[in-house]
Design a protein around this motif. Structure first.
Motif, short mmCIF file in Angstrom:
data_model
loop_
_atom_site.label_atom_id
_atom_site.label_comp_id
_atom_site.label_asym_id
_atom_site.label_seq_id
_atom_site.Cartn_x
_atom_site.Cartn_y
_atom_site.Cartn_z
N PHE A 10 35.10 47.02 24.54
CA PHE A 10 35.34 47.44 25.91
C PHE A 10 35.29 46.26 26.88
O PHE A 10 34.59 45.28 26.63
CB PHE A 10 34.28 48.46 26.34
N TYR A 11 36.01 46.39 27.97
CA TYR A 11 35.90 45.43 29.08
C TYR A 11 35.62 46.20 30.37
O TYR A 11 36.08 47.34 30.53
CB TYR A 11 37.17 44.59 29.22
N PRO A 12 34.86 45.63 31.29
CA PRO A 12 34.59 46.31 32.57
C PRO A 12 35.86 46.38 33.40
O PRO A 12 36.75 45.53 33.30
CB PRO A 12 33.54 45.41 33.24
N ARG A 13 35.94 47.39 34.26
CA ARG A 13 37.13 47.58 35.08
C ARG A 13 37.17 46.66 36.30
O ARG A 13 38.20 46.55 36.96
CB ARG A 13 37.21 49.03 35.56
N GLY A 14 36.05 46.02 36.61
CA GLY A 14 35.97 45.24 37.85
C GLY A 14 36.47 43.82 37.70
O GLY A 14 37.26 43.49 36.80
N GLY A 15 35.99 42.96 38.60
CA GLY A 15 36.42 41.57 38.58
C GLY A 15 35.40 40.70 39.29
O GLY A 15 34.34 41.16 39.73
N CYS A 16 35.73 39.42 39.44
CA CYS A 16 34.79 38.47 40.02
C CYS A 16 35.53 37.22 40.47
O CYS A 16 36.70 37.01 40.13
CB CYS A 16 33.72 38.09 38.99
N GLY A 17 34.84 36.37 41.22
CA GLY A 17 35.35 35.06 41.55
C GLY A 17 34.81 34.04 40.56
O GLY A 17 33.70 34.19 40.06
N LEU A 18 35.59 33.00 40.28
CA LEU A 18 35.23 31.99 39.30
C LEU A 18 35.51 30.59 39.83
O LEU A 18 36.49 30.38 40.55
CB LEU A 18 36.01 32.19 38.00
N THR A 19 34.66 29.63 39.46
CA THR A 19 34.88 28.24 39.84
C THR A 19 34.18 27.31 38.87
O THR A 19 33.22 27.70 38.21
CB THR A 19 34.39 28.00 41.28
N ASP A 20 34.68 26.09 38.76
CA ASP A 20 34.14 25.09 37.83
C ASP A 20 32.92 24.42 38.44
O ASP A 20 32.92 24.08 39.63
CB ASP A 20 35.23 24.05 37.54
N VAL A 21 31.88 24.20 37.62
CA VAL A 21 30.64 23.59 38.11
C VAL A 21 30.89 22.21 38.70
O VAL A 21 30.23 21.80 39.66
CB VAL A 21 29.59 23.52 36.98
N VAL A 37 32.65 28.89 47.96
CA VAL A 37 33.22 27.97 46.97
C VAL A 37 33.70 28.82 45.80
O VAL A 37 32.91 29.22 44.94
CB VAL A 37 32.17 26.92 46.51
N ASN A 38 34.98 29.08 45.79
CA ASN A 38 35.57 29.98 44.80
C ASN A 38 36.97 29.51 44.48
O ASN A 38 37.81 29.39 45.38
CB ASN A 38 35.62 31.41 45.35
N ALA A 39 37.23 29.21 43.21
CA ALA A 39 38.55 28.71 42.83
C ALA A 39 39.58 29.84 42.79
O ALA A 39 40.64 29.75 43.40
CB ALA A 39 38.48 28.00 41.49
N GLU A 40 39.24 30.90 42.05
CA GLU A 40 40.19 31.99 41.85
C GLU A 40 39.45 33.31 41.67
O GLU A 40 38.29 33.33 41.24
CB GLU A 40 41.04 31.74 40.59
N ASN A 41 40.15 34.42 41.98
CA ASN A 41 39.64 35.76 41.73
C ASN A 41 40.28 36.31 40.46
O ASN A 41 41.50 36.26 40.30
CB ASN A 41 39.96 36.67 42.92
#
Length: 320
Positions: free
Chosen positions: A192-203, A225-229
């Motif tokens: 299973f995968y969750p239906r939601g999402g998040c922001g991601l960025t490189d350390v 500080v967020n690269a992509e959603n």
């Protein structure tokens, strides 16, 4: 002299590493008993033990310091640790902010997008969106919001400070904690995968932003500080492709997440702290927040590393 709190942590160690590469002397704080990474040794780095809840420890540690990167924070999504989590993060940040204000030390405080409010128009949230208490907020989000408020209070009283609000931070040195757990879960196999999402960025981008903002002299501002959603479906699929395993193909219904979280809560009551899903993380996994990075991109004229590139690098470095 520059001081970094939480210097053995995922983000703090990257800040220390980048400062070291620039040839800048650093005082790196750690908890007593924490292991110093071998890569962060040398004559330019002075390691000191300090309890951030002990005001007198911090007074001694801040001798001769002109700038502080406050990266240290406790992270937990266990409802049983909520009250203590909020207290520790708020009080440690208050101690740092108060001492920096008293000694005219410049502060860069690491907050979180969890302390940013939701956009009211359905678009990406910006630094202007106001955070509001609700039953959906995790204990971690409350702790980061209240910690950030301590910094804003000190700014109003004269503190020279700037705040960053990173999204989920990815990097090859995360190991099996934090964002590294996502890769380990996919590697082991998920249906299973969750239906939601998040922001991601490189350390590396987060640390670079922090160093550049510290040097900029900008004060009294906050920056997402967020690269992509990303959706979790796409994130897990990208990780699975990088690890050459089958991606989760079935969206997890909310009742399943709630049931798994309830089971996790029962296991934690019996002393099993290794079960990762809690009622707080289950609620978060069902949400799809969006975050704007327009302000930081314009301020620093920067471009973020593509998240796909970071995911590939992490997958290539995971031990088989």
């Amino acid at each position: 002299m520059i001081l970094v709190t939480g210097a053995t942590g995922f983000l703090g160690s990257e800040v220390v590493r980048q400062l070291k590469e620039q040839g800048r002397p650093v005082i790196a704080l750690k908890r007593t008993g924490s292991v110093v990474p071998q890569a962060l040794s040398g004559p330019d780095i002075t390691w000191r033990d300090a309890d951030l809840l002990n005001y007198f420890d911090l007074e001694e540690a801040l001798e001769g310091v002109t700038a502080v990167f406050h990266c240290a924070a406790r992270i937990s999504f266990d409802p049983g640790e909520k009250r203590e989590l909020i207290r520790v993060n708020r009080e440690s940040t208050a101690n740092i902010a108060n001492l920096c204000m008293e000694r005219n030390i410049r502060l860069l405080h690491v907050s979180s997008v969890s302390a940013v409010g939701e956009a009211k128009n359905g678009g990406p949230a910006t630094e202007k969106d106001m955070w509001m208490f609700s039953h959906r907020q995790t204990g971690y989000a409350i702790s980061k919001y209240e910690s950030e408020m301590e910094v804003w209070r000190a700014i109003a009283e004269g503190l020279d400070a700037v705040i960053v609000n990173p999204s989920i931070i990815l990097g090859t040195h995360a190991g099996l904690s934090g964002s590294g757990r996502l890769f380990e879960q996919v590697r082991k196999g998920l249906r299973f995968y969750p239906r939601g999402g998040c922001g991601l960025t490189d350390v590396r981008d987060v640390a670079s932003v922090m160093v550049r903002l510290m040097d900029s002299g900008i004060s009294g501002e906050r920056y997402i500080v967020n690269a992509e959603n990303w959706t979790y479906r796409d994130l897990f699929a990208e990780i699975a492709a990088g690890l050459h395993v089958r991606p989760p193909a079935v969206p997890a219904p909310e009742w399943l997440l709630r049931a798994a979280a309830a089971a996790g809560n029962l296991l934690r009551l019996t002393g099993n702290r290794r079960f990762g899903l809690t009622s707080e993380t289950a609620r978060s996994a069902s949400r799809t927040p969006l975050y704007s990075n327009e302000k930081i991109r314009k301020t620093l004229e920067m471009e973020f590393r593509p998240v796909k590139q970071t995911i590939r690098e992490i997958c290539q470095n995971i031990p088989t």
